[in-house]
Design an enzyme around this catalytic site. Structure first.
Site, short mmCIF file in Angstrom:
data_model
loop_
_atom_site.label_atom_id
_atom_site.label_comp_id
_atom_site.label_asym_id
_atom_site.label_seq_id
_atom_site.Cartn_x
_atom_site.Cartn_y
_atom_site.Cartn_z
CG HIS A 433 9.13 -5.13 -3.80
ND1 HIS A 433 8.46 -6.30 -3.51
CD2 HIS A 433 9.11 -5.03 -5.15
CE1 HIS A 433 8.05 -6.87 -4.64
NE2 HIS A 433 8.44 -6.10 -5.65
CD GLU A 434 10.34 -2.01 -7.25
OE1 GLU A 434 10.98 -2.59 -8.15
OE2 GLU A 434 9.13 -2.23 -7.05
CD GLU A 461 7.83 -9.38 -8.07
OE1 GLU A 461 7.91 -8.39 -7.30
OE2 GLU A 461 8.09 -9.31 -9.30
CD1 TRP A 533 -12.82 -6.56 -10.76
CD2 TRP A 533 -11.04 -7.79 -11.36
NE1 TRP A 533 -11.70 -6.00 -10.18
CE2 TRP A 533 -10.60 -6.73 -10.53
CE3 TRP A 533 -10.10 -8.69 -11.86
CZ2 TRP A 533 -9.26 -6.55 -10.19
CZ3 TRP A 533 -8.76 -8.51 -11.52
CH2 TRP A 533 -8.35 -7.46 -10.70
NE ARG A 537 -11.50 -6.21 -6.41
CZ ARG A 537 -10.67 -5.44 -5.70
NH1 ARG A 537 -9.64 -5.97 -5.11
NH2 ARG A 537 -10.89 -4.15 -5.59
CG HIS A 561 0.64 -6.08 -11.77
ND1 HIS A 561 0.30 -5.09 -10.87
CD2 HIS A 561 1.92 -6.40 -11.49
CE1 HIS A 561 1.32 -4.83 -10.08
NE2 HIS A 561 2.31 -5.60 -10.43
NE ARG A 570 5.59 -12.26 -11.94
CZ ARG A 570 6.20 -11.79 -13.01
NH1 ARG A 570 6.74 -10.58 -12.99
NH2 ARG A 570 6.30 -12.50 -14.11
CE1 TYR A 571 4.78 -8.28 -7.54
CE2 TYR A 571 2.94 -8.78 -8.99
CZ TYR A 571 4.14 -8.13 -8.75
OH TYR A 571 4.68 -7.34 -9.73
#
Ligand code: X8Z
Ligand code: ZN
Length: 662
Positions: A433-434, A461, A533, A537, A561, A570-571
Site C-alpha cells: 500500500h505504502e 489509496e 459515533w 458504527r 485519522h 478516500r479509503y
C-alpha cells in the site's frame, strides 16, 4: 500593481531569464547531463524536446524564485500584488500568479515536509513547536492563495489554468481563519492531537506499558474475551483529552472554510471530486448500496461463527457484534479472525505471517519484496535515499507516529516510508500500500506542482492495494514463499480471507466521514460526539461498543485519522477502485484464470497501462484518468461483487434459516 503591460513585462522578463538560465545550463553541460539521465530511465522514454520544454518550465520557476526572493518573499505579498489589481485581470495575470504561487509552494512544501518528518520521527515539545510553526506558515500561504485564486473566477483563462485555480481554491484539508492568532492556534492544536495519539500507550493491571503495536498484535491473535476487552478499553483511554481540542479545531477550521466560501469543512472536503459536493455524497451512498447486500451476508455468517466461539451470551444472534472480537482495534478489517470463521475443506492457500517466519524475512526484506513487484512491472527501483532515510522499525528510545505513511519530501526523488513494521501478512500488504503511494508520487513528478497529486484521493489509496491483490498463491510460489498452490476447489477459503479484509472494511470506510461531515455541519454537537459515533458504527457496520462508554469518552479520537485530520472517504473509494483496476490490469495482461487467482507480476503491458494513468497526476478530472485504465468514467462496485460472487453464493447457503441483520 502590475497591470496589463506590467504583467506582459513580467512574462517577458521571466521568459528572458528562463532562456538565459537554460543557456547557462547548456554551457555548463548540466542540461545535457540531466537530459541523458532522464532519457535513460526505464519508464520515462520521453523525447528530448519534451524534456527541453519541461526544463523551460522549470527555468521559469527558477527565474520567478530569484525575482520573488528579491522582491516579494511571501505568498501574502505575492497575492496582494495580484488581488489589489484595479483593472480587469487577464490570462497573463493568471500565468504570473500561478507560476509565483507554484514556486512558493515548492519551497514551503519542502520546509513543511522536513519539519513534519522530524516531528513525526521524534515527538517532543520542540519538534511539535517547529512542526506547528511550519504548518501555520504553509496554511496561511494556502489560504491567501485560495482567496487570491478566487479573483480569477470570472476571468477568461485557459482550461489548464482554470483547473489549477480550482485546485488552489479547494484542496486545503484544514483551512485556517485569516487571523494569525487563530491560525497559530489551529496549527498548535493539530500538533497536540498528533502527539496525544503518537505517544499513546496503555498500562495494564500488571503495570505493563503497551504500545498500540503491542495491542494490535494481541487484538489479532488473542481469543480471550476479557483480554481483548482490556486492550480495547485501554487504548481508548488516550482520547478523552482530545475532545476539547477537537471541538475547537472544528470551530476554527469551519471558520477557515467559511472564509473561502464553503458552508463548512465537510462541504469543502466533498468539493474535491470533480462534481458538485452533494453529488459526491450521493455517489458514496449509491456505491455503498451496491455492496451492502454482500456485507450483510458476511456479517450474518461471521456473527454466527463468533457466537459459537464466545457463546450466545457474549455474541447474541440478533444484535450488533461486540467491536472487540473482530481481530482489529477498530473492527475495521477482520482478516485476523479467519481461523474462527474458516470454511471447512477450504484453504486460503497461504498464511503469509507463518511463511515470513519460516523464511525468516526481515522487515527490509519485506519492503524489498514489495518493491520487486513494482519493478517487475517496469517501474524504476526505489532510490538509494529511500533505503537510507525511511523508518522501517519502531525505535525503542523515542516516541514516533507509527501509523504507516509514505512521503515525498521534495517532489523530485526523496521518497520515503515511515512504518513500524511487524512481520505479518497484514503488514506485508500495508507495505505494498505504502509503496503504491511512492510509485505514484514518482510517476507524476513531471507534472506542474498543482497536478502533482492523484486523480482523486481514492486513487492514491488504491494503487498499492491493487498490486497487493496480485499477491496470490501462484505469485507467492513464484517468489519462493510457499511450495504448493492449493486446488481451485478450495478457493472459498481464499475468498473468505479477502472478504474479511476488504468487504468488512467498506462500511467503516464510509462511516468515519459520515460522522465527521455531521460534526463539521453542526448536526452532531460535542455532547453527542461519542453517542453519534456509536450510532453510525451500529448503523453501517453492525458492531457495538462492548461496554457502556463513559460520559467523557471520545472514541473517534482513538482512530488515527481523526486526530490527524485525514479525510477517510478516500479509503472507501479505494476499495471500489482497486477491484476495477485489478480487473482492467488482469485483462491487459491476458489473464485467463478466475479474477481472484490473477497476478500481474512481471507483466510489462499491465505496468505500462498503470503508469499511463499514474503519470497524469491530477491534470485531468479523475473520470478521465479512470477511463484511461478501466474504460469507464464512473466508479462501479460490480468488479468487487463479481470477484466475490462465488463466496456470496456460499454465504447465502450457510445463512439459510439464520436470523440476519442488526
Ligand atoms: O491509513 C491507512 C494507510 C496509510 S494511508 C496505512 N489505511 C487506512 C487505515 O489504516 O485506517 C489503509 C487502509 C485504511
Ligand atoms: Zn495510504
Amino acid at each position: 500593481m502590475i497591470g496589463y503591460f506590467g504583467s506582459l513585462f513580467l512574462t517577458i522578463k521571466y521568459l528572458a531569464m528562463s532562456y538565459y538560465i537554460i543557456i547557462k545550463m547548456l554551457v555548463s553541460r548540466n542540461l545535457f547531463y540531466i537530459l541523458r539521465q532522464k532519457s535513460s530511465s526505464n519508464n520515462k522514454k520521453r523525447s528530448n524536446m519534451k524534456q527541453l520544454f519541461k526544463l523551460s518550465a522549470l527555468a521559469i520557476v527558477i527565474a520567478t524564485t530569484l525575482t520573488a526572493c528579491s522582491e516579494q518573499p511571501t505568498t501574502k505579498a505575492a497575492t496582494t500584488s495580484v488581488t489589489s489589481e484595479s483593472k480587469a485581470l487577464t490570462a497573463d495575470d493568471a500565468l504570473v500568479f500561478l507560476t509565483k504561487i507554484a514556486n512558493e509552494q515548492v519551497e514551503l512544501n519542502l520546509e513543511g515536509n522536513r519539519a513534519e518528518w522530524i516531528y513525526q520521527n521524534f515527538i517532543t515539545e520542540d519538534t511539535a513547536a517547529l512542526s506547528s510553526a511550519a504548518s501555520q506558515k504553509s496554511t496561511e500561504a494556502g489560504v491567501a492563495a485560495a482567496v487570491a485564486a478566487a479573483r480569477f473566477d470570472n476571468v477568461d483563462v485557459t482550461p489548464t489554468q482554470r483547473r489549477q485555480l480550482n485546485i488552489l481554491k479547494q484542496s486545503l484539508v484544514i483551512p485556517a481563519p485569516q487571523d494569525s492568532k487563530k491560525s497559530a492556534e489551529l496549527a498548535q492544536i493539530g500538533a497536540k492531537l498528533g502527539s496525544l495519539y503518537g505517544k499513546g500507550t496503555y498500562t495494564d493491571k500488571d503495570g505493563k506499558v503497551l504500545s498500540l503495536g503491542d495491542m494490535t498484535s494481541i487484538m489479532a491473535t488473542s481469543r480471550d474475551y476479557d483480554q481483548l476487552l482490556d486492550m480495547w478499553q485501554g487504548w481508548r483511554e488516550i482520547s478523552p483529552p482530545m475532545k476539547d481540542l477537537y471541538t475547537r479545531q472544528t470551530e476554527l477550521a469551519n471558520e477557515g472554510a467559511n472564509g473561502l466560501g464553503y458552508k463548512d469543512l465537510g462541504t469543502m472536503w466533498r468539493s474535491n471530486y470533480d462534481m458538485p459536493a452533494d453529488d459526491f455524497a450521493k455517489e458514496l451512498d449509491r456505491l455503498w448500496l451496491q455492496v451492502k447486500p454482500l456485507y450483510d451476508d458476511l456479517h450474518c455468517y461471521v456473527r454466527s461463527e463468533l457466537s459459537k466461539t464466545y457463546g450466545e451470551d457474549k455474541v447474541a444472534l440478533d444484535q450488533p457484534i461486540p467491536a472487540h472480537l473482530l481481530g482489529n482495534m477498530w473492527a475495521q478489517s477482520w482478516g485476523n479472525i479467519y481461523d474462527l470463521v474458516a470454511p471447512e475443506n477450504a484453504d486460503p492457500g497461504y498464511d503469509v505471517t507463518k511463511q515470513l517466519e519460516v523464511h525468516n524475512y526481515s522487515e527490509i526484506e519485506m519492503v524489498k519484496g514489495a518493491e520487486k513487484f513494482f519493478t517487475s512491472l517496469g517501474f524504476e527501483a526505489l532510490p538509494q535515499t529511500f533505503w537510507e532515510r525511511s523508518l522501517f522499525t519502531k525505535p525503542q528510545d523515542r516516541d514516533v507516529i507509527c501509523h504507516a505513511s509514505a512521503w515525498d519530501l521534495d517532489a523530485k526523488d526523496d521518497i520515503r516510508i515511515k512504518m513500524c513494521i511487524q512481520r505479518t501478512g497484514e503488514e506485508f500488504s500495508t507495505i505494498h500500500h505504502e509503496l503504491g503511494h511512492n510509485f505514484y508520487q514518482r510517476a507524476y513528478q513531471d507534472q506542474p506542482v498543482y497536478f502533482q497529486n492523484s486523480a482523486n484521493d481514492g486513487f492514491h489509496e488504491a494503487i498499492g492495494d491493487t498490486i497487493a491483490l496480485s499477491v496470490t498463491p501462484k505469485y507467492l510460489k513464484e517468489i519462493g514463499l510457499i511450495d504448493t498452490i492449493p486446488d481451485e476447489s478450495k478457493d472459498i477459503g481464499l475468498l473468505m480471507k479477502m472478504a474479511l479484509e476488504k468487504i468488512a472494511f467498506m462500511p467503516f470506510g464510509l462511516m468515519v466521514d459520515q460522522w465527521r461531515w455531521q460534526v463539521f455541519s453542526g448536526q452532531i454537537t460535542p455532547e453527542n460526539y461519542n453517542s453519534a459515533w456509536w450510532e453510525l458504527r451500529e448503523k453501517y457496520q453492525g458492531v457495538a461498543a462492548p461496554v457502556a462508554r463513559d460520559a467523557d469518552a471520545f472514541d473517534p479520537g482513538a482512530k488515527y485519522h481523526v486526530p490527524a485530520n485525514t479525510p477517510y472517504s478516500r479509503y472507501f473509494l479505494a476499495h471500489i477502485q482497486q477491484f476495477e483496476f485489478h480487473r482492467a490490469l488482469c485483462g491487459i495482461s491476458g489473464n485467463t484464470d478466475p479474477i481472484h487467482r490473477c497476478s500481474i507480476y512481471n507483466n510489462k503491458d499491465a505496468g505500462k497501462a498503470l503508469n499511463t494513468m499514474l503519470e497524469m497526476g491530477s491534470s485531468q478530472p479523475w473520470q478521465q484518468a479512470y477511463k484511461v485504465l478501466t474504460g469507464n468514467e464512473q466508479m462501479d462496485a460490480r468488479a468487487i461483487l463479481d470477484y466475490f460472487a462465488p463466496l456470496q453464493t456460499w454465504l447465502k447457503q450457510k445463512n439459510e434459516g439464520k436470523q440476519c441483520g442488526f
